[in-house]
Design an enzyme around this catalytic site. Structure first.
Site, PDB file in Angstrom:
ATOM      1  N   LYS A  11      -0.806 -87.964  42.692  1.00 41.73           N
ATOM      2  CA  LYS A  11      -0.115 -86.734  43.088  1.00 41.73           C
ATOM      3  C   LYS A  11       1.019 -86.362  42.117  1.00 41.73           C
ATOM      4  O   LYS A  11       1.437 -87.202  41.295  1.00 41.73           O
ATOM      5  CB  LYS A  11       0.425 -86.910  44.515  1.00 41.73           C
ATOM      6  CG  LYS A  11      -0.682 -87.068  45.568  1.00 41.73           C
ATOM      7  CD  LYS A  11      -0.087 -87.104  46.981  1.00 41.73           C
ATOM      8  CE  LYS A  11      -1.167 -87.227  48.042  1.00 41.73           C
ATOM      9  NZ  LYS A  11      -0.598 -87.164  49.427  1.00 41.73           N
ATOM     10  N   TYR A  51      -7.384 -79.639  51.505  1.00 42.62           N
ATOM     11  CA  TYR A  51      -6.670 -80.193  52.667  1.00 42.62           C
ATOM     12  C   TYR A  51      -6.905 -79.372  53.939  1.00 42.62           C
ATOM     13  O   TYR A  51      -6.114 -79.472  54.884  1.00 42.62           O
ATOM     14  CB  TYR A  51      -5.176 -80.291  52.374  1.00 42.62           C
ATOM     15  CG  TYR A  51      -4.774 -81.539  51.596  1.00 42.62           C
ATOM     16  CD1 TYR A  51      -4.954 -82.811  52.137  1.00 42.62           C
ATOM     17  CD2 TYR A  51      -4.194 -81.449  50.332  1.00 42.62           C
ATOM     18  CE1 TYR A  51      -4.578 -83.956  51.433  1.00 42.62           C
ATOM     19  CE2 TYR A  51      -3.807 -82.594  49.625  1.00 42.62           C
ATOM     20  CZ  TYR A  51      -4.009 -83.841  50.191  1.00 42.62           C
ATOM     21  OH  TYR A  51      -3.631 -84.973  49.498  1.00 42.62           O
ATOM     22  N   ASN A 114       3.948 -88.979  48.269  1.00 45.76           N
ATOM     23  CA  ASN A 114       3.560 -90.389  48.443  1.00 45.76           C
ATOM     24  C   ASN A 114       2.548 -90.894  47.406  1.00 45.76           C
ATOM     25  O   ASN A 114       1.741 -91.765  47.681  1.00 45.76           O
ATOM     26  CB  ASN A 114       3.100 -90.638  49.878  1.00 45.76           C
ATOM     27  CG  ASN A 114       1.903 -89.800  50.268  1.00 45.76           C
ATOM     28  OD1 ASN A 114       1.379 -89.064  49.436  1.00 45.76           O
ATOM     29  ND2 ASN A 114       1.458 -89.912  51.505  1.00 45.76           N
ATOM     30  N   HIS A 117      -3.552 -89.792  46.825  1.00 38.96           N
ATOM     31  CA  HIS A 117      -4.502 -89.467  47.894  1.00 38.96           C
ATOM     32  C   HIS A 117      -5.676 -90.422  47.740  1.00 38.96           C
ATOM     33  O   HIS A 117      -6.028 -90.802  46.630  1.00 38.96           O
ATOM     34  CB  HIS A 117      -5.016 -88.025  47.740  1.00 38.96           C
ATOM     35  CG  HIS A 117      -6.250 -87.767  48.559  1.00 38.96           C
ATOM     36  ND1 HIS A 117      -6.183 -87.409  49.884  1.00 38.96           N
ATOM     37  CD2 HIS A 117      -7.573 -87.875  48.260  1.00 38.96           C
ATOM     38  CE1 HIS A 117      -7.423 -87.305  50.363  1.00 38.96           C
ATOM     39  NE2 HIS A 117      -8.278 -87.573  49.392  1.00 38.96           N
ATOM     40  N   GLU A 128     -15.401 -85.016  49.000  1.00 35.62           N
ATOM     41  CA  GLU A 128     -14.261 -84.791  48.101  1.00 35.62           C
ATOM     42  C   GLU A 128     -14.665 -84.911  46.630  1.00 35.62           C
ATOM     43  O   GLU A 128     -14.168 -84.156  45.788  1.00 35.62           O
ATOM     44  CB  GLU A 128     -13.147 -85.788  48.439  1.00 35.62           C
ATOM     45  CG  GLU A 128     -12.526 -85.504  49.799  1.00 35.62           C
ATOM     46  CD  GLU A 128     -11.429 -86.478  50.199  1.00 35.62           C
ATOM     47  OE1 GLU A 128     -10.860 -86.291  51.287  1.00 35.62           O
ATOM     48  OE2 GLU A 128     -11.134 -87.436  49.435  1.00 35.62           O
TER      49      GLU A 128
END
Ligand code: IDP
Ligand code: MG
Length: 139
Positions: A11, A51, A114, A117, A128
């Site tokens: 991320k 998402y 965080n 993913h 995905e």
């Protein structure tokens, strides 16, 4: 032996904080193989579609804003039990609750930013991976 594929995204916070190498090292030194990899700045549309499952959650807008705030590195990993192995290496969604030695414990600072993913099931992994990699040159 079950060889699986899963999708990882490094991320924007981890890219910004120069942890790409550290995170890839975790994957490779734990038996996962990098099959495909690209760096990309996600559009609002791409992040929202990716998402979509979270669109009713209160944090959705913040999540999309964060995921489009800078480059991400999108990676297809393969290996034995790759889906659960990657989730284990990532650690808990909230870095403060993540076990020591996990990616989120070591390289992330908050639940919104965080570091990584990871697909949460084999079925979602296929969806995905297809989202970013299957149809040539679409995105
Ligand atoms: P996961 O990334 O560990 O699979 P999910 O529940 O699928 O966690 O949530 C997707 C992402 O949404 C998380 O990685 C995190 O960035 C963000 N998120 C989840 N829960 C919260 C929250 O309570 N506040 C803010 N952001 C959250
Ligand atoms: Mg998830």
């Amino acid at each position: 032996m079950t060889i699986e594929k899963t999708l990882s995204i490094i991320k924007p916070d981890a890219v910004q904080n120069k942890h790409i190498g550290n995170i890839i090292k975790r994957f490779e030194s734990n038996g996962l193989t990098i099959e495909k990899m690209m760096m990309k700045h996600l559009s609002q549309e791409e992040a929202s579609e990716f998402y979509a499952i979270h669109k009713e959650r209160p944090f959705f807008n913040d999540l999309i804003e964060f995921m489009t705030s800078g480059n991400v590195v999108i990676i297809v990993l393969s290996g034995e039990n790759a889906v659960s192995k990657n989730r284990k290496l990532m650690g808990h969604t909230d870095p403060e609750q993540a076990e020591k030695g996990t990616i989120r414990s070591d390289f992330a600072k908050s639940i919104d930013a965080n570091a990584v993913h990871g697909s949460d099931s084999l079925e979602n992994a296929a969806i995905e991976i297809g989202f970013f990699f299957t149809s040539c040159c679409r995105r």
